[in-house]
Design a protein around this motif. Sequence first.
Motif, PDB file in Angstrom:
ATOM      1  N   LYS A   1      -3.809   6.933  -9.505  1.00  0.00           N
ATOM      2  CA  LYS A   1      -2.404   6.932  -8.181  1.00  0.00           C
ATOM      3  C   LYS A   1      -2.599   4.945  -8.282  1.00  0.00           C
ATOM      4  O   LYS A   1      -3.555   4.896  -8.022  1.00  0.00           O
ATOM      5  CB  LYS A   1      -2.560   7.139  -6.740  1.00  0.00           C
TER       6      LYS A   1
ATOM      7  N   TYR B   1       2.041  11.620   4.650  1.00  0.00           N
ATOM      8  CA  TYR B   1       2.980  11.682   3.411  1.00  0.00           C
ATOM      9  C   TYR B   1       2.264  12.811   2.753  1.00  0.00           C
ATOM     10  O   TYR B   1       3.255  13.842   2.436  1.00  0.00           O
ATOM     11  CB  TYR B   1       3.802  11.073   2.494  1.00  0.00           C
ATOM     12  N   TYR B   2       0.518  13.046   2.765  1.00  0.00           N
ATOM     13  CA  TYR B   2      -0.317  13.846   1.861  1.00  0.00           C
ATOM     14  C   TYR B   2      -0.998  13.671   2.500  1.00  0.00           C
ATOM     15  O   TYR B   2      -2.137  12.859   2.576  1.00  0.00           O
ATOM     16  CB  TYR B   2       0.074  13.017   0.519  1.00  0.00           C
TER      17      TYR B   2
ATOM     18  N   SER C   1       0.315   9.098  -8.187  1.00  0.00           N
ATOM     19  CA  SER C   1       1.283   8.343  -6.451  1.00  0.00           C
ATOM     20  C   SER C   1       1.658   7.091  -7.333  1.00  0.00           C
ATOM     21  O   SER C   1       1.125   6.099  -7.570  1.00  0.00           O
ATOM     22  CB  SER C   1       0.347   8.660  -5.421  1.00  0.00           C
TER      23      SER C   1
ATOM     24  N   ASN D   1       5.673  10.023  -5.223  1.00  0.00           N
ATOM     25  CA  ASN D   1       4.643  10.917  -4.593  1.00  0.00           C
ATOM     26  C   ASN D   1       4.833  12.449  -5.658  1.00  0.00           C
ATOM     27  O   ASN D   1       5.274  12.998  -5.115  1.00  0.00           O
ATOM     28  CB  ASN D   1       3.729  11.295  -3.185  1.00  0.00           C
TER      29      ASN D   1
ATOM     30  N   ALA E   1       2.297   5.170  -4.213  1.00  0.00           N
ATOM     31  CA  ALA E   1       2.413   4.776  -3.007  1.00  0.00           C
ATOM     32  C   ALA E   1       1.494   4.923  -2.025  1.00  0.00           C
ATOM     33  O   ALA E   1       1.035   5.436  -1.207  1.00  0.00           O
ATOM     34  CB  ALA E   1       3.557   6.230  -1.899  1.00  0.00           C
ATOM     35  N   LYS E   2       0.528   4.490  -3.434  1.00  0.00           N
ATOM     36  CA  LYS E   2      -0.927   4.347  -2.843  1.00  0.00           C
ATOM     37  C   LYS E   2      -1.535   3.141  -2.125  1.00  0.00           C
ATOM     38  O   LYS E   2      -1.979   2.724  -3.686  1.00  0.00           O
ATOM     39  CB  LYS E   2      -2.102   5.345  -3.608  1.00  0.00           C
ATOM     40  N   LEU E   3      -2.052   2.843  -1.687  1.00  0.00           N
ATOM     41  CA  LEU E   3      -2.534   1.699  -1.416  1.00  0.00           C
ATOM     42  C   LEU E   3      -3.577   1.618  -1.648  1.00  0.00           C
ATOM     43  O   LEU E   3      -4.377   2.836  -1.728  1.00  0.00           O
ATOM     44  CB  LEU E   3      -1.963   1.335   0.030  1.00  0.00           C
ATOM     45  N   GLY E   4      -3.885  -0.200  -1.803  1.00  0.00           N
ATOM     46  CA  GLY E   4      -5.540  -0.177  -2.037  1.00  0.00           C
ATOM     47  C   GLY E   4      -5.809  -0.234  -3.799  1.00  0.00           C
ATOM     48  O   GLY E   4      -7.532  -1.086  -4.062  1.00  0.00           O
TER      49      GLY E   4
ATOM     50  N   GLN F   1       8.051  13.602  -4.235  1.00  0.00           N
ATOM     51  CA  GLN F   1       8.317  13.093  -3.087  1.00  0.00           C
ATOM     52  C   GLN F   1       8.970  11.692  -2.725  1.00  0.00           C
ATOM     53  O   GLN F   1       8.414  11.015  -4.132  1.00  0.00           O
ATOM     54  CB  GLN F   1       6.644  13.061  -1.883  1.00  0.00           C
TER      55      GLN F   1
ATOM     56  N   GLU G   1      -6.380   4.601  -8.128  1.00  0.00           N
ATOM     57  CA  GLU G   1      -7.250   5.080  -8.619  1.00  0.00           C
ATOM     58  C   GLU G   1      -7.101   6.421  -9.992  1.00  0.00           C
ATOM     59  O   GLU G   1      -5.836   6.518  -9.815  1.00  0.00           O
ATOM     60  CB  GLU G   1      -7.392   6.144  -7.216  1.00  0.00           C
TER      61      GLU G   1
ATOM     62  N   GLY H   1      -1.400   7.864   3.887  1.00  0.00           N
ATOM     63  CA  GLY H   1       0.503   7.746   4.927  1.00  0.00           C
ATOM     64  C   GLY H   1       0.377   6.335   3.841  1.00  0.00           C
ATOM     65  O   GLY H   1       0.853   5.374   3.383  1.00  0.00           O
ATOM     66  N   THR H   2       1.931   5.700   4.891  1.00  0.00           N
ATOM     67  CA  THR H   2       2.521   4.961   3.956  1.00  0.00           C
ATOM     68  C   THR H   2       2.070   3.589   4.452  1.00  0.00           C
ATOM     69  O   THR H   2       2.332   2.744   3.472  1.00  0.00           O
ATOM     70  CB  THR H   2       3.790   4.785   4.449  1.00  0.00           C
TER      71      THR H   2
ATOM     72  N   GLU I   1      -2.187  14.970  -9.794  1.00  0.00           N
ATOM     73  CA  GLU I   1      -1.228  14.329  -8.590  1.00  0.00           C
ATOM     74  C   GLU I   1      -1.082  12.566  -8.927  1.00  0.00           C
ATOM     75  O   GLU I   1      -2.301  11.979  -9.481  1.00  0.00           O
ATOM     76  CB  GLU I   1      -2.462  14.023  -7.171  1.00  0.00           C
TER      77      GLU I   1
ATOM     78  N   TYR J   1      -8.487   2.598   3.747  1.00  0.00           N
ATOM     79  CA  TYR J   1      -7.659   1.744   2.969  1.00  0.00           C
ATOM     80  C   TYR J   1      -6.967   1.667   4.685  1.00  0.00           C
ATOM     81  O   TYR J   1      -5.994   2.268   4.706  1.00  0.00           O
ATOM     82  CB  TYR J   1      -7.085   1.011   1.940  1.00  0.00           C
TER      83      TYR J   1
ATOM     84  N   ALA K   1      -4.794  -3.851  -6.437  1.00  0.00           N
ATOM     85  CA  ALA K   1      -5.377  -3.632  -4.815  1.00  0.00           C
ATOM     86  C   ALA K   1      -5.231  -4.500  -3.983  1.00  0.00           C
ATOM     87  O   ALA K   1      -5.798  -4.391  -3.228  1.00  0.00           O
ATOM     88  CB  ALA K   1      -7.013  -4.278  -5.576  1.00  0.00           C
ATOM     89  N   GLY K   2      -4.541  -5.476  -4.100  1.00  0.00           N
ATOM     90  CA  GLY K   2      -3.937  -6.038  -2.859  1.00  0.00           C
ATOM     91  C   GLY K   2      -4.817  -7.157  -2.279  1.00  0.00           C
ATOM     92  O   GLY K   2      -5.936  -7.903  -3.256  1.00  0.00           O
TER      93      GLY K   2
ATOM     94  N   TRP L   1      -9.965  -2.467   2.885  1.00  0.00           N
ATOM     95  CA  TRP L   1     -11.044  -1.394   3.197  1.00  0.00           C
ATOM     96  C   TRP L   1     -12.075  -1.641   3.938  1.00  0.00           C
ATOM     97  O   TRP L   1     -13.133  -2.004   4.343  1.00  0.00           O
ATOM     98  CB  TRP L   1     -12.064  -1.768   1.447  1.00  0.00           C
TER      99      TRP L   1
ATOM    100  N   LEU M   1       8.839   7.004   0.349  1.00  0.00           N
ATOM    101  CA  LEU M   1       7.899   6.519   0.757  1.00  0.00           C
ATOM    102  C   LEU M   1       7.524   5.571   1.319  1.00  0.00           C
ATOM    103  O   LEU M   1       7.523   4.750   2.856  1.00  0.00           O
ATOM    104  CB  LEU M   1       6.664   7.524   0.706  1.00  0.00           C
ATOM    105  N   ILE M   2       7.236   4.326   0.558  1.00  0.00           N
ATOM    106  CA  ILE M   2       7.163   2.418   0.632  1.00  0.00           C
ATOM    107  C   ILE M   2       8.125   2.009  -0.348  1.00  0.00           C
ATOM    108  O   ILE M   2       7.988   0.618   0.170  1.00  0.00           O
ATOM    109  CB  ILE M   2       6.024   2.380   0.661  1.00  0.00           C
TER     110      ILE M   2
ATOM    111  N   GLY N   1      -2.210   3.328   4.191  1.00  0.00           N
ATOM    112  CA  GLY N   1      -3.446   3.025   3.965  1.00  0.00           C
ATOM    113  C   GLY N   1      -3.539   4.812   3.364  1.00  0.00           C
ATOM    114  O   GLY N   1      -2.798   5.552   3.262  1.00  0.00           O
ATOM    115  N   VAL N   2      -5.189   4.929   3.021  1.00  0.00           N
ATOM    116  CA  VAL N   2      -5.744   5.969   2.498  1.00  0.00           C
ATOM    117  C   VAL N   2      -7.053   5.939   3.704  1.00  0.00           C
ATOM    118  O   VAL N   2      -7.469   5.366   3.285  1.00  0.00           O
ATOM    119  CB  VAL N   2      -5.129   5.840   1.469  1.00  0.00           C
TER     120      VAL N   2
ATOM    121  N   GLY O   1       8.758  15.532   5.528  1.00  0.00           N
ATOM    122  CA  GLY O   1       8.216  15.578   4.387  1.00  0.00           C
ATOM    123  C   GLY O   1       6.768  15.719   3.581  1.00  0.00           C
ATOM    124  O   GLY O   1       6.453  15.310   2.474  1.00  0.00           O
TER     125      GLY O   1
ATOM    126  N   LEU P   1       3.006  16.301  -7.313  1.00  0.00           N
ATOM    127  CA  LEU P   1       1.976  16.720  -7.183  1.00  0.00           C
ATOM    128  C   LEU P   1       2.610  17.997  -8.217  1.00  0.00           C
ATOM    129  O   LEU P   1       3.540  18.645  -8.326  1.00  0.00           O
ATOM    130  CB  LEU P   1       1.752  17.518  -6.127  1.00  0.00           C
TER     131      LEU P   1
END
Lengths: 371, 371, 371, 371
Positions: free
Chosen positions: B155, A148-149, B236, B218, B238-241, B204, B244, A251-252, B234, C269, B281-282, C287, B207-208, A254-255, A228, B220
Motif C-alpha cells: 500500500k 474507507y477501510y 492501496s 483500494n 490511498a494509504k498515507l504515511g 474501491q 507498506e 481513512g482519506t 490488500e 498517521y 513517506a511525505g 506519525w 478515495l483520494i 491517514g491511518v 463505500g 482486497l
Amino acid sequence: MSRTRVVLIGAGFIADIHAECYHRFVPDAELVGVYSRSEAHARAFARKHGIARWFIDLEEALGQPDCDVADVCLPNHLHARVTIDAVKAGKHVIIEKPLCLTIEEADSMIVAGRAHNRKLMYAEELCFAPKYERVRQLVREGAVGSIYYMRQCEKHSGPHSDWFYDFDQSGGGALMDMGCHGFAWFRWMLGAEAKALSVYAQMQAGLIHGARTRCEENSLSIVEFDRGVVGIVENSWAKLGGMEDRIEVCGTGGVVYADLFMGNSALTYSEKGYGYAMEKAGPTQGWTFTNFEEVFNQGYPHELKHFIECVRNDRTPVTTAEDGRTVLEMLNAAYYSARTGQKVSLPFRPTVSKPIDLWLGSANASSSIRL
Amino acid sequence: MSRTRVVLIGAGFIADIHAECYHRFVPDAELVGVYSRSEAHARAFARKHGIARWFIDLEEALGQPDCDVADVCLPNHLHARVTIDAVKAGKHVIIEKPLCLTIEEADSMIVAGRAHNRKLMYAEELCFAPKYERVRQLVREGAVGSIYYMRQCEKHSGPHSDWFYDFDQSGGGALMDMGCHGFAWFRWMLGAEAKALSVYAQMQAGLIHGARTRCEENSLSIVEFDRGVVGIVENSWAKLGGMEDRIEVCGTGGVVYADLFMGNSALTYSEKGYGYAMEKAGPTQGWTFTNFEEVFNQGYPHELKHFIECVRNDRTPVTTAEDGRTVLEMLNAAYYSARTGQKVSLPFRPTVSKPIDLWLGSANASSSIRL
Amino acid sequence: MSRTRVVLIGAGFIADIHAECYHRFVPDAELVGVYSRSEAHARAFARKHGIARWFIDLEEALGQPDCDVADVCLPNHLHARVTIDAVKAGKHVIIEKPLCLTIEEADSMIVAGRAHNRKLMYAEELCFAPKYERVRQLVREGAVGSIYYMRQCEKHSGPHSDWFYDFDQSGGGALMDMGCHGFAWFRWMLGAEAKALSVYAQMQAGLIHGARTRCEENSLSIVEFDRGVVGIVENSWAKLGGMEDRIEVCGTGGVVYADLFMGNSALTYSEKGYGYAMEKAGPTQGWTFTNFEEVFNQGYPHELKHFIECVRNDRTPVTTAEDGRTVLEMLNAAYYSARTGQKVSLPFRPTVSKPIDLWLGSANASSSIRL
Amino acid sequence: MSRTRVVLIGAGFIADIHAECYHRFVPDAELVGVYSRSEAHARAFARKHGIARWFIDLEEALGQPDCDVADVCLPNHLHARVTIDAVKAGKHVIIEKPLCLTIEEADSMIVAGRAHNRKLMYAEELCFAPKYERVRQLVREGAVGSIYYMRQCEKHSGPHSDWFYDFDQSGGGALMDMGCHGFAWFRWMLGAEAKALSVYAQMQAGLIHGARTRCEENSLSIVEFDRGVVGIVENSWAKLGGMEDRIEVCGTGGVVYADLFMGNSALTYSEKGYGYAMEKAGPTQGWTFTNFEEVFNQGYPHELKHFIECVRNDRTPVTTAEDGRTVLEMLNAAYYSARTGQKVSLPFRPTVSKPIDLWLGSANASSSIRL
C-alpha cells in the motif's frame, strides 16, 4: 445510593473475568450470587471471589428478590432462554457475545426485555477496550479523514472450553466465537448511521483440532457498508503463539494501527520459562510477549461499569441486544456466503437452528434451512 | 567470460532502480544503452548512470548487435510489443510487472520467446526480497508446519508516474499495480505444485485521487489454492504515511510476520525534518520510519543478478513469463469478481482489452468482453 | 466502613492526575477538599473534579477535622514543611516525588510521622506501573535468573511547570525530577535487602532551554548495588517527541524489556493532526504514538489505592518516607559525583540546602556544602 | 583493470564472513589464498570458498608475490606482528577490530605502514552498517540538530571462539571485544574534529561463564567529548536471546533510534523450531526474531568494498590504524577507570601488556603497569 446487586450466571472462563472486574473496578456493583450447573464449580467460584451465595438451580439463582442484574456467561445456546427467564424474574441482563444462536431467539429476547421493561446489554468488550476506544475518539476528531477501510483480527489457538467445539452449543467455530467482535466493532467505529450492505466469507476447517470439531478453525469475512466502506475480519482457532487482536483503520487523511496484546507487552527472554505470558501463549521459554492487566486492556471493566451505570441511571447501553441481533445476522450471512462463494446481501433472514448450518448445508444441519 | 550486456528500455522510476542495481550489485552485467522516447530523459539518464549510449528510437535500441539482454521498464501496455520486438532482435528479456495487459499478449510473448529461443523473466522482486526469502526458507525447513493462510499487503499513496492513472496504459489501478506482487508471492511460497482455484475481490475507487483516475484506489483479493490454502492480498493507492509491504504466513505449526519497510527502519523524530525517509513517506517533520538500502531490501539486486546468471549459464528463471501470465489471469479473475460479487473459478480466460474492463463493465470498456 | 477522606494539597498537573485516579479507581477514598495558593486555581480545580471545599489557606485545609489523608502535590521545596504540618494536624500523608530537598528535611518528616503515629507514603508510581510490576513479578518467579544489570530511562522535553526550572524550588533538574524514579525502581526490583554502594553521574546543561534554567537538562547515573548489580538511569528534559519511559532487566537466565509509552501505543498517521497523542508529544501531524489510559498505565491508581488501603487497614506502604530519603541520598551522591568525576560511596550525608549545589559547587550554592 | 588480490590471514568466524562478502559483493577483489595454523581448517576453508591456495606457514602466505592485500582475521594478540609482517611483504592490510593490544603495538603498525607505504585500514564495520550509516547521514542533514547524547550497545551471550576468554590473547572481555565498536562509532558520528576528553567505566565479571574466563562479561562505558557531548556504550557477553546492537542519537532538534538485529527481523513462532534465527539466538522453538542478510546489514560488504576501492584508487580509508589506536586508548582508559572508580582523562598512555591489566591490577597483570 446502595450498590447494584448482580448475580453471575455461569462460572467459567469469562465469568471469572467478570468477577475480577466487578471486584476491582465496579464499586457500585456487588456480586451477590453465582450459578453453575456443577455444585463443585459454583462453590469454588463463590469461595474464590468471596460471593455469599451459590446456586445450582437456575430458577433459584434468578429468583433472588434483592438482586438487580443477571450477568449471563453461559454457552451460546443457552443465552436466549436464560435471558428471557432473567427478565421475567425482573433482572436487567448483560449477555456475553454472541447474543444467541438464531434471529428468532434474538427477537424473543428483545421482546421479553421490552415487555418487562428490563435493559439488555450485549457485552461487546471491544467497544470498550481502551486502546481501541482511543482510536475511535481520534477518528471522531478527524485524525484520519473519512474511513474507507478497516481490518480487525482476533486469533488464537482454540477455545477455552470444550463446548465451543460442539456446534450445537456454540453455533459455529472461530467466526461465531470471534467474528462477532469485528462486526460489532466496525459498526461502533462507523456510528449508528452506518448500514452493512453485504457480507462475504471464506471458511477453513480441519487445521489443527482434528476430530475434536467440525467447526471452522479459520475464517475471513468482508463486510461492505454504505458510503463505500469495506471492513475485513480475520479469525482463527489455529493461530499458535498466543492471542492476537489487532485493528487497522484507513481513512482519506491517514491511518491507525493498534495491537491489543503484543502491542502492549513487555518483551521477555527466559531460559527456564515462567508462569504465564499471555492468554493461550504456550510455553514461556525463549522469547515471549508478556502481558499485564489483560482484563483491563480488553475493556471488560469499562463494559461492566457502563452497564451498571446504565442500570443505576436508567440509560441505554451503547451495545444493545439489537446490536447483538444485527451482528448475528452478519454472522449468518458470512456462513451462507462461505457456502455459496457469493457476497450475501443484507438484510438476510434465513430460518436455521444455528449459523454454521448455513455453511455446512442441510445434510449437516440439525434442521432445515429456509432463506 | 566477458560481461553480459544489457540495454534498459525505459528511463523512469523503476529503470533508475535497475540501473543502480546493475552498477552496485551485478558485476557480471554491463549497461550498454538506455532507451526513452524523450531525448532529454534518455540523455540525462545515460549521464547519471554512466551509460555509453542512449536512444530515442526503439528499433535502434533493440538492434544493437553487441547486446544480450533487454530490460523492459515501460508502461504496462507496451510490455508485450516491446518484448516481442526484443526477442526478435535476439535479446533475452526481463519484463517489469505486470507482464502485460491481456492473456493473448502473454501468449504471444511466450510464443515469441520460444520461437527465438530467448529467455523471458517476469520481474517479481518480492520473490527475491531477502527478508521474505528468508521467511520462505524457514517455511521450507518446516518452521510453521503446513501453510493454511497467507496475507500480503502493499500500500502507498499513489503511483510514481501519471500513466498509471490512465487505465488504457496501466490496465487497472492499485490491484493491477501491486496485487500482482501478492499473487506471485503466494505461488512462490507454495511452490510450483500449488494451483490457484478461485479469486474473490472487492474494489474501491474515488478515495483520494479525485478526477485524476477512474481506477480502483483500494482493493482486497482472496485466492483459494488447492490443499485448502487461502491467501489475502490488500493493495492501496490511498494509504498515507509511506510504503507498506507486509506478509503473514500461518501454518499448522506456527506463524511468521514480516514487514519490509517500517519493519527495517530506524525511528526518527525531527523537529525540522530532513531529506527523505521512505518511498512516498511525505513530510519528514515529527516521527518518521527512516529506510536504508531500500532497493536491496526489496530484492531488486537479487532479481537482476539471478536473471543475468540464468542468461550466462543457460538456466530458467524462477519467475517466468508463464508465471506472469498466471498472475495476469488471477488479476482478471479479481476484477471480474469485484463486478459480480462472486468467487471466480480458475482457469478464467475472458477476452478483454485490459483487466479493469472486467470490473467497470462493457459500458466503460474500450472493447467488448467475452468470457 | 465509610470512605477515607482526602484533602489534595496542590492543584497543578499531578494533583489533577491524582484527582482523576481517586474518582475513577479508588472508591474507598473521597476527595473532600483541595488547596492552592491561587484562589482561581483552587476554585476551578474543585469545580472540575466535583470537590466540595477549596482552600487558599494551608492551615485551614489541613485543619479539616473530618479528613484522614493529605495528598501533597506541591513544588519540591514545600514537601517537608507541609508534610510535617499535615501530620501535626493528624493526617496520614502521601508525598509526591522527590521526597524533599535535604536529608535533614527527610529526617524531620520521618520523626514527625512517628511522633504523631501517622503514615507517610512516598509516591513512587513506577513501583505500581502495571507493566513494570508484571516485570517484577516475573523476575521474582525466576524468569531471568539473578539480576546483574538494569536500565531505566525517563525522558521528555521539559517540565510541566516553571517552578521546576528554579533550583531553589526544585532542588535540581532532570535528575532531581526523574532520576528519583529509576533509583526507587531499582531498589523495588532488588528487594528490601539490596543495598546501594555507590553512585556515579554525568550532567549536561544548556541544551534546549536556554536562559530559563541552570539545572541539568540531561543526566546519566550509575548505581552499584551489593551482590554486584549495576543499574543505569538516563534522564532528560531535552528529548523531543514525547515521553520516554523504558526499562531493561538483564539476568543470568534471561532479559526483559518494557516500554511504558511508545510500547503501549497505537500508531497513527494523520495528515491534519488531532488533539493529543501523548504527554509532551508535540504536534500530531504525521506519525504519532497515540497513548490511552496513560494515568492507569503509569500506576497512579494502583499507588493511591494502595495508600488508602494501608490507611484503612493499618499497614505499611511499600514505598515509605525512608525509601524517599534513601533515594534523596542517592540523588545527592549523583550530583556530587558529576562534580568530582568520581564514584561516590554511600552512605553520603553532605549538609547542603539542595542537591544540585553538590554539582554546581559552593559559588553557585545558596548555602555552604558540608560533606 | 585486473582484480585486486587478497589473502585471508585466519580461517575462523570473521574470516568466513569476509570471504562471503568478497565473493558476493566485492567483484573487484579476488581471494587468492587463506592462512590458518591448522591444516584442516585452512584446507576446508579454501574448499568451501573456492580459494585456490591455502597456507599453514604465515611467511609463505604473506610472501605471495601476486597478491596486494592481507586481510587479518586472527586473535587480537597477533594483529600487530602479522600486520607488520604483511606490510613488510608489501601488502596493504585491513585489520579486524580491536587494532591490537597495546599503544606501542599500534604505533609500530602505523610506523611500519608508513615506512613501506602501505595502507592500513581498521575494520570497524559499524561505520559501514547501512542502517547506522543512514542515521549518520540524516544527522548530517540536520535532522536532529546538534548531538548531545549517544548510546550504543552490543550484547550477546559470549564469544565465538575460546581464545576470547583468554585475556592474554584477547586483551580483555566484553568491552575489548565490542566496546571498540561504540567508541569508534561515536567518533564517526561526531566527525574527525571531535575529541574524546575522558572515559568512565564499570565492569562486571563472573556472570554466566564461570571458570572459563576472568574477563569482564558486562561493561558500561561513558565517554565525554568536547562540545559537551556524552556517549554511553553497553557491552555484554552475558545477554541471552541473541545479538543486540542498538543505537540512539539525541540532538537538540530530535532523536533517532536504530536496532540492527531485532529491528530488521521477521517475527516467527515455531512449535518445532528451525535451523537458525540470528547470531547466538539459542533454540528456535517459540518466538524468534529471524534475521536475514545479517552480514550485509552489519556493513561488512561495504567495509571491504571500501578498502578495495581505497587500494585501487590510492585513497585513505575512513577508518585507519590511527583511529584504531585512538579507540585502543579509550579502551585502556575504560579499564583503568573501572579500577579507580574515577573518570580518566585523555590522552592516557599507560605502559601495560594488555588493556585488562589496567582493571585487574598488577597482581593479575602479566607485566607491570606504568601510567
